[in-house]
Design an enzyme around this catalytic site. Structure first.
Site, PDB file in Angstrom:
ATOM      1  CB  THR A  43      -0.913  -0.225   1.366  1.00 63.37           C
ATOM      2  OG1 THR A  43      -0.137  -0.227   2.317  1.00 63.37           O
ATOM      3  CG2 THR A  43      -1.784  -1.158   1.023  1.00 63.37           C
ATOM      4  CG  HIS A  48       3.188   1.803   8.978  1.00 61.46           C
ATOM      5  ND1 HIS A  48       2.806   1.205   9.886  1.00 61.46           N
ATOM      6  CD2 HIS A  48       2.232   1.905   8.187  1.00 61.46           C
ATOM      7  CE1 HIS A  48       1.457   0.625   9.567  1.00 61.46           C
ATOM      8  NE2 HIS A  48       1.084   1.268   8.531  1.00 61.46           N
ATOM      9  CG  HIS A  51       3.812  -3.168   8.549  1.00 58.98           C
ATOM     10  ND1 HIS A  51       3.933  -1.977   7.667  1.00 58.98           N
ATOM     11  CD2 HIS A  51       2.536  -3.893   7.828  1.00 58.98           C
ATOM     12  CE1 HIS A  51       2.722  -1.707   7.042  1.00 58.98           C
ATOM     13  NE2 HIS A  51       2.214  -2.877   6.855  1.00 58.98           N
ATOM     14  CE  LYS A  85      -6.847  -0.192   6.566  1.00 56.10           C
ATOM     15  NZ  LYS A  85      -6.937  -1.518   7.387  1.00 56.10           N
ATOM     16  NE  ARG A  89      -6.563  -1.071   2.474  1.00 53.81           N
ATOM     17  CZ  ARG A  89      -5.695  -0.757   3.500  1.00 53.81           C
ATOM     18  NH1 ARG A  89      -4.710   0.031   3.180  1.00 53.81           N
ATOM     19  NH2 ARG A  89      -5.199  -1.266   4.663  1.00 53.81           N
ATOM     20  CD  GLN A 179      -5.774 -12.074   4.436  1.00 58.24           C
ATOM     21  OE1 GLN A 179      -6.096 -10.964   4.126  1.00 58.24           O
ATOM     22  NE2 GLN A 179      -5.669 -12.571   5.737  1.00 58.24           N
ATOM     23  CG  ASP A 200      -6.449  -5.358  11.061  1.00 61.55           C
ATOM     24  OD1 ASP A 200      -5.683  -6.395  11.209  1.00 61.55           O
ATOM     25  OD2 ASP A 200      -6.197  -4.197  10.443  1.00 61.55           O
ATOM     26  CE  LYS A 235      -4.899  -0.468  12.077  1.00 59.66           C
ATOM     27  NZ  LYS A 235      -5.008  -1.161  10.735  1.00 59.66           N
ATOM     28  CE  LYS A 238      -1.966   5.000   8.475  1.00 53.21           C
ATOM     29  NZ  LYS A 238      -1.399   5.474   7.049  1.00 53.21           N
ATOM     30  CB  THR A 239       2.197  10.090  14.509  1.00 50.45           C
ATOM     31  OG1 THR A 239       2.929  10.357  13.292  1.00 50.45           O
ATOM     32  CG2 THR A 239       2.809   8.645  15.089  1.00 50.45           C
TER      33      THR A 239
END
Length: 424
Positions: A43, A48, A51, A85, A89, A179, A200, A235, A238-239
């Protein structure tokens, strides 16, 4: 065969959020070295910190003799996993995904060993089977094993379609089948009997377990790890400034290191269990001694050093520690030009300046001050430093002497507010 059981080990360090048929998997891993996999969709051009947990779990499996397989979602990345989500996406292009694959594979190689015999890690791309598949055959042979009612009732889907005005496209809805098919193929081709993922992913993992049971008649397992979240539920990937990337060109080693130094105190000891390879007895000793603030601060630094060394190596760690030490001690002489480049990239706010600037103007341009009068007052009160030296002259103008490596000046207000002036 290692005497330590991997499932017991993971439970001890609180890695496990959910697990299917725990007793059977425990018995299997007591007697057999298994193959397992974790999937990573492409993605972005970098992983990041969100993971890191599954990567650490894969590493622990490998260290105890099991074979980790990493699935790169070259095909599924074209759709994107909708699990939990709030919005659909953005669809990525074939070209982007192809470019990103090499970067992601290189980052995964920081954690896993690809040349140690039986349990060498392996990277596979699901595009190698999806680009050959016939849609009618897939719907007939695979789709018939999925109940739409059950799929709709999965939390990851239900939460989305119940939101007024949003819903879910068929494209996203089909992701769970894809998947599940990945797990099915890996079970057939590599005897993979365990899929791991973030919490998730439980719905998608259980779909694969059911598909394999129906077609291959094999028992396989699923294991999820906790999601890294902050106190507000967002999460850790993300910041406010965006994700903390593993790519040093996107998040510098210094900023990566500082992220861990500045985590909430309550996360220090859980994170030490997850992101270091220390013996459990050592971890328990550290946690028992962590009732004092000074010990917590010391252990944060240990955590930051360990995970920075894993991701950025010894060179990146030394640079991050050097920059931190120099800024804290107001001694810039040991900083290299590459250190200043890290600060310019994302370490502290920076501004580009042309020609000669006076100090009062530079304070305004760098947002350390809002007016000339405020600038004068800060200079007079001895609150301003240039390259760690206090300046009290309200008419001060920069000279070449102030430009480290001919292009950088560190402007400081008080103890903690910085701006890097970059001269052109």
């Amino acid at each position: 065969m290692n005497d330590q059981n991997i499932i017991t080990f993971l439970k001890l360090r609180n890695f496990i959020f959910q697990i299917s048929n725990s007793n059977e998997l425990l018995e299997l891993t007591n007697n057999t070295m298994i193959s397992l996999y974790c999937g990573f969709d492409l993605t972005a051009d970098s992983l990041h910190i969100g993971h890191l947990l599954p990567l650490m779990v894969l590493k622990h499996f490998q260290m105890l003799g099991h074979k980790p397989i990493v699935l790169i979602g070259g095909a599924t990345s074209l759709i994107g996993d909708p699990s939990f989500k709030s919005l659909e996406r953005k669809l990525n292009t074939y070209n982007d995904i192809s470019k990103w694959e090499k970067n992601i594979s290189n980052q995964i190689s920081l954690f896993l060993d690809f040349n140690i015999g039986f349990n060498s890690a392996k990277i596979v791309n699901n595009n190698s089977w999806f680009n050959k598949i016939n849609i009618l055959s897939f719907l007939r042979d695979i789709g018939k094993h999925f109940s739409v009612t059950q799929m709709i009732n999965k939390d990851s889907v239900k939460n989305r379609i119940n939101r007024i005005g949003q819903g879910m496209s068929f494209t996203e809805f089909s992701y769970s089948l894809l998947q599940a098919y990945d797990f099915f193929i890996l079970n057939q081709k590599y005897q993979v009997c365990l899929q791991i993922g973030g919490s998730d992913q439980w719905g998608n993992i259980s779909s694969g377990i059911n598909l394999i049971r129906r077609i291959n008649r094999n028992q396989v397992f699923g294991l999820t790890v906790p999601l890294l979240t902050q106190s507000n539920g967002v999460k850790f990937g993300k910041t406010e400034q965006g994700p903390i990337w593993l790519d040093p060109k996107k998040t510098s080693p210094y900023t990566f290191y500082q992220f861990w130094v500045n985590i909430d105190d309550k996360n220090v000891y859980p994170f030490l269990k997850w992101f270091t390879f220390f013996d459990y007895s050592k971890l328990m000793k550290m946690e028992n001694e962590g009732c004092h603030v000074e010990n917590i601060c010391k252990d944060k630094i240990i955590l930051a050093k360990e995970i920075t060394n894993i991701v950025h190596g010894e060179k990146g760690l030394k640079s991050a520690v050097r920059i931190t030490s120099c800024l804290f001690s107001n001694c810039l002489s040991e900083m290299t030009e590459l250190d200043f480049e890290q600060l310019k990239q994302d370490g502290i706010p920076s501004v580009n300046l042309l020609g000669t600037e006076d100090l009062q103007t530079a304070l305004i341009v760098s947002s350390l001050s809002y007016s000339k009068s405020q600038s004068r007052n800060m200079i007079i009160s001895n609150a301003i430093s240039i390259n760690a030296k206090k300046i009290s002259d309200v008419k001060y103008c920069f000279s070449n002497h102030d430009k480290i490596f001919g292009k950088y000046t560190l402007l400081q207000r008080g103890k903690k507010k910085y701006s890097l002036l970059c001269w052109k």
